[in-house]
Scaffold this active site. Structure first.
Site, mmCIF file in Angstrom:
data_model
loop_
_atom_site.group_PDB
_atom_site.id
_atom_site.type_symbol
_atom_site.label_atom_id
_atom_site.label_comp_id
_atom_site.label_asym_id
_atom_site.label_seq_id
_atom_site.Cartn_x
_atom_site.Cartn_y
_atom_site.Cartn_z
ATOM 1 N N LYS A 153 0.852 -1.187 0.000
ATOM 2 C CA LYS A 153 0.000 0.000 0.000
ATOM 3 C C LYS A 153 0.886 1.234 0.000
ATOM 4 O O LYS A 153 1.745 1.395 0.878
ATOM 5 C CB LYS A 153 -0.849 0.017 1.266
ATOM 6 C CG LYS A 153 -2.319 -0.124 0.989
ATOM 7 C CD LYS A 153 -3.049 -0.012 2.296
ATOM 8 C CE LYS A 153 -4.523 0.032 2.060
ATOM 9 N NZ LYS A 153 -5.238 0.330 3.295
HETATM 10 C C1 E4P Z 1 -8.394 0.507 3.533
HETATM 11 O O1 E4P Z 1 -7.708 0.280 2.568
HETATM 12 C C2 E4P Z 1 -8.352 1.792 4.240
HETATM 13 O O2 E4P Z 1 -7.137 1.972 4.870
HETATM 14 C C3 E4P Z 1 -9.495 1.889 5.201
HETATM 15 O O3 E4P Z 1 -10.668 1.441 4.555
HETATM 16 C C4 E4P Z 1 -9.671 3.268 5.767
HETATM 17 O O4 E4P Z 1 -10.863 3.296 6.494
HETATM 18 P P1 E4P Z 1 -11.240 4.484 7.502
HETATM 19 O O5 E4P Z 1 -11.521 5.700 6.681
HETATM 20 O O6 E4P Z 1 -12.465 3.989 8.200
HETATM 21 O O7 E4P Z 1 -10.059 4.667 8.404
#
Ligand code: E4P
Length: 218
Positions: free
Chosen positions: A85
C-alpha cells in the site's frame, strides 16, 4: 465483486474466512496499531496471508520514494500474497512505478480524486483504494468518485483494480456493486450488518416453533 476485509485482527479474518466469502485483506498503520501487544506485526501479516491466500495489503510509511521501495521490499518478503500500500503522493507515485518495475504489486491508497486515480493507473498500480467514507465525512459524495473512476477506467481499459475503501455501512457495499467496483474492503462489523435481517430472524424462529409442533426428526 471481490470482498476484502478491512482489518488486521486475526480472529476477525478467521471468522470472515469461515464464511467462504473472503478474497483478500487490507491493513493500514492504524489497523495494525489496534493489534499492538498481540505479537510482531510481520508474524501477524504472515498468519493473515496463510488464512486468506489472496492479496493482503501492508502499507509503507517512508517519506520518499526510495525509502518506500526499501520498506516495500522488506514487506514483500513476508509472503507472496503481500501487496504494498502506497499513499498517492508525488513520492508515492514514483514508488509505484519503481515497484512495478521490480514485479512487486501495489495498492495506491488515500485516493480522493479522479486525477489521482488516473495517475495511479498510468503508473501501473495493481489496486486503487478510493476512500468513500472519509469523503462522505467531509460532505462529498464518496460514491460519485467511484462512479467517475469506473467510467474512466472502462474508457481506457486500465487494468488497475478498484477497491472501494473506508466503507462505513452496508449501503456502501450495495452502491459499490452498482457502480461496478472490482472489490470492496469491508470492516468486520459491516459484514455482520450485511448478513442480519430481522425478517430472517423472525422467519427462522417461526419455522423452528412449527417444527417442534410436528415433533419429527431430520
Ligand atoms: C483501507 O484500505 C483503508 O485503509 C481503510 O478502509 C480506511 O478506512 P477508515 O476511513 O475507516 O479509516
Amino acid at each position: 465483486m471481490k470482498f476484502f476485509i478491512d482489518t488486521a485482527n486475526v480472529e476477525e479474518i478467521q471468522e470472515a474466512a469461515s464464511l467462504g466469502i473472503l478474497d483478500g485483506v487490507t491493513t493500514n498503520p492504524t489497523l495494525l496499531a489496534r493489534e499492538k501487544g498481540k505479537g510482531d506485526f510481520k508474524d501477524m501479516l504472515k498468519k493473515i496471508c496463510e488464512i486468506v491466500q489472496g492479496p493482503v495489503s501492508a502499507e509503507v510509511v517512508g517519506d520518499d520514494a526510495k525509502t518506500m521501495v526499501v520498506e516495500a521490499r522488506k514487506l514483500a518478503k513476508i509472503d507472496k500474497h503481500i501487496v504494498i500500500k502506497v499513499p498517492l503522493t508525488m513520492e508515492g507515485l514514483k514508488a509505484i512505478g519503481m515497484l512495478k518495475a521490480e514485479g512487486i504489486g501495489t495498492n495506491a491508497t488515500l485516493v480522493f480524486s479522479p486525477t489521482q486515480a488516473i495517475l495511479a493507473a498510468k503508473a501501473g498500480a495493481s489496486f486503487l483504494s478510493p476512500f468513500v467514507g472519509r469523503l462522505d465525512d467531509a460532505s462529498h459524495y464518496g460514491m460519485d468518485l467511484i462512479r467517475q473512476i469506473a467510467t474512466i477506467y472502462e474508457n481506457y481499459e486500465y487494468e488497475t483494480e478498484v477497491i472501494v475503501a473506508s466503507v462505513r455501512n452496508p449501503l456502501h457495499v450495495v452502491e459499490a456493486a452498482l457502480a461496478g467496483a472490482d472489490i470492496v474492503t469491508i470492516p468486520f462489523k459491516v459484514i455482520g450488518q450485511m448478513i442480519k435481517h430481522p425478517l430472517t430472524d423472525i422467519g427462522v424462529k417461526k419455522f423452528l416453533d412449527d417444527w417442534k409442533k410436528l415433533g419429527a426428526e431430520i
